[in-house]
Design an enzyme around this catalytic site. Sequence first.
Site, mmCIF file in Angstrom:
data_model
loop_
_atom_site.group_PDB
_atom_site.id
_atom_site.type_symbol
_atom_site.label_atom_id
_atom_site.label_comp_id
_atom_site.label_asym_id
_atom_site.label_seq_id
_atom_site.Cartn_x
_atom_site.Cartn_y
_atom_site.Cartn_z
ATOM 1 N N ALA A 60 0.855 -1.182 0.000
ATOM 2 C CA ALA A 60 0.000 0.000 0.000
ATOM 3 C C ALA A 60 0.891 1.232 0.000
ATOM 4 O O ALA A 60 1.701 1.416 0.909
ATOM 5 C CB ALA A 60 -0.908 -0.007 1.230
ATOM 6 N N VAL A 86 4.161 -1.258 3.640
ATOM 7 C CA VAL A 86 4.107 0.161 3.286
ATOM 8 C C VAL A 86 5.074 0.436 2.133
ATOM 9 O O VAL A 86 6.279 0.178 2.231
ATOM 10 C CB VAL A 86 4.450 1.050 4.492
ATOM 11 C CG1 VAL A 86 4.369 2.527 4.093
ATOM 12 C CG2 VAL A 86 3.518 0.756 5.660
ATOM 13 N N LYS A 87 4.530 0.968 1.064
ATOM 14 C CA LYS A 87 5.301 1.225 -0.151
ATOM 15 C C LYS A 87 5.819 2.659 -0.130
ATOM 16 O O LYS A 87 5.034 3.613 -0.053
ATOM 17 C CB LYS A 87 4.410 0.978 -1.367
ATOM 18 C CG LYS A 87 5.114 0.710 -2.675
ATOM 19 C CD LYS A 87 4.085 0.276 -3.703
ATOM 20 C CE LYS A 87 4.711 -0.017 -5.042
ATOM 21 N NZ LYS A 87 3.670 -0.358 -6.040
ATOM 22 N N ILE A 88 7.147 2.794 -0.213
ATOM 23 C CA ILE A 88 7.816 4.082 -0.027
ATOM 24 C C ILE A 88 8.655 4.407 -1.270
ATOM 25 O O ILE A 88 9.392 3.543 -1.757
ATOM 26 C CB ILE A 88 8.754 4.032 1.204
ATOM 27 C CG1 ILE A 88 7.996 3.619 2.463
ATOM 28 C CG2 ILE A 88 9.466 5.355 1.392
ATOM 29 C CD1 ILE A 88 7.075 4.668 3.010
#
Length: 218
Positions: A60, A86-88
Amino acid sequence: MKFFIDTANIDQIREANDLGILDGVTTNPSLMAKEGIVGEEAVLNHYKAICEIVDGDVSAEVISTDFEGMIAEGEKLAALHHNIVVKIPMIKDGIKAISYFTGKGIRTNCTLVFSAGQAILAAKAGATYLSPFIGRIDDMNWDGIELIKSIAEIYAVQGYETEILAASIRNPLHIVKSAEFGADVVTCPLSAILGLLKHPLTDIGLAQFLADHKKANG
């Protein structure tokens, strides 16, 4: 090698999951917008719906580009479901955020990676996954698969635990070559996954078997 599907389309996620080979999902703001999912509440609810379908990691993506914003978004996303990663983005504050999340036990996927140097930084920061965009590299007349090979060699030599998640997959050959050169994961559109099924000799052979069976059994 793990298979993720790169989409926000629920029907496609269900179809890939029903094949019995799906390990996870990746999404991004563009994919969400393509499905008409807009607004924070709608996006968060959509992530929950995906997590209820797939028993695997669901990336996400944050939309903030500053450290504080990424932390606030990332913590909210991670709290949605234990499968959320968590996509960074691969930027300076992104590396800082990945390091922060690593210290908090929150898993991350470093996205928009286009070089081995970026891959080293992401691994040093403790990213769970690294997403090199091989299709976009090919679009620039470079070789995306060579980047996968280079990163895999570096990670093996250095003992980095970050998993290489080949992204921007355009066709079945990208999947095969990613597997050949050391990707831990591929994330693909459904069409690329289904493309692996196809071979003209399979179709010819099946047609012959069926014809012979019909002839033998009237």
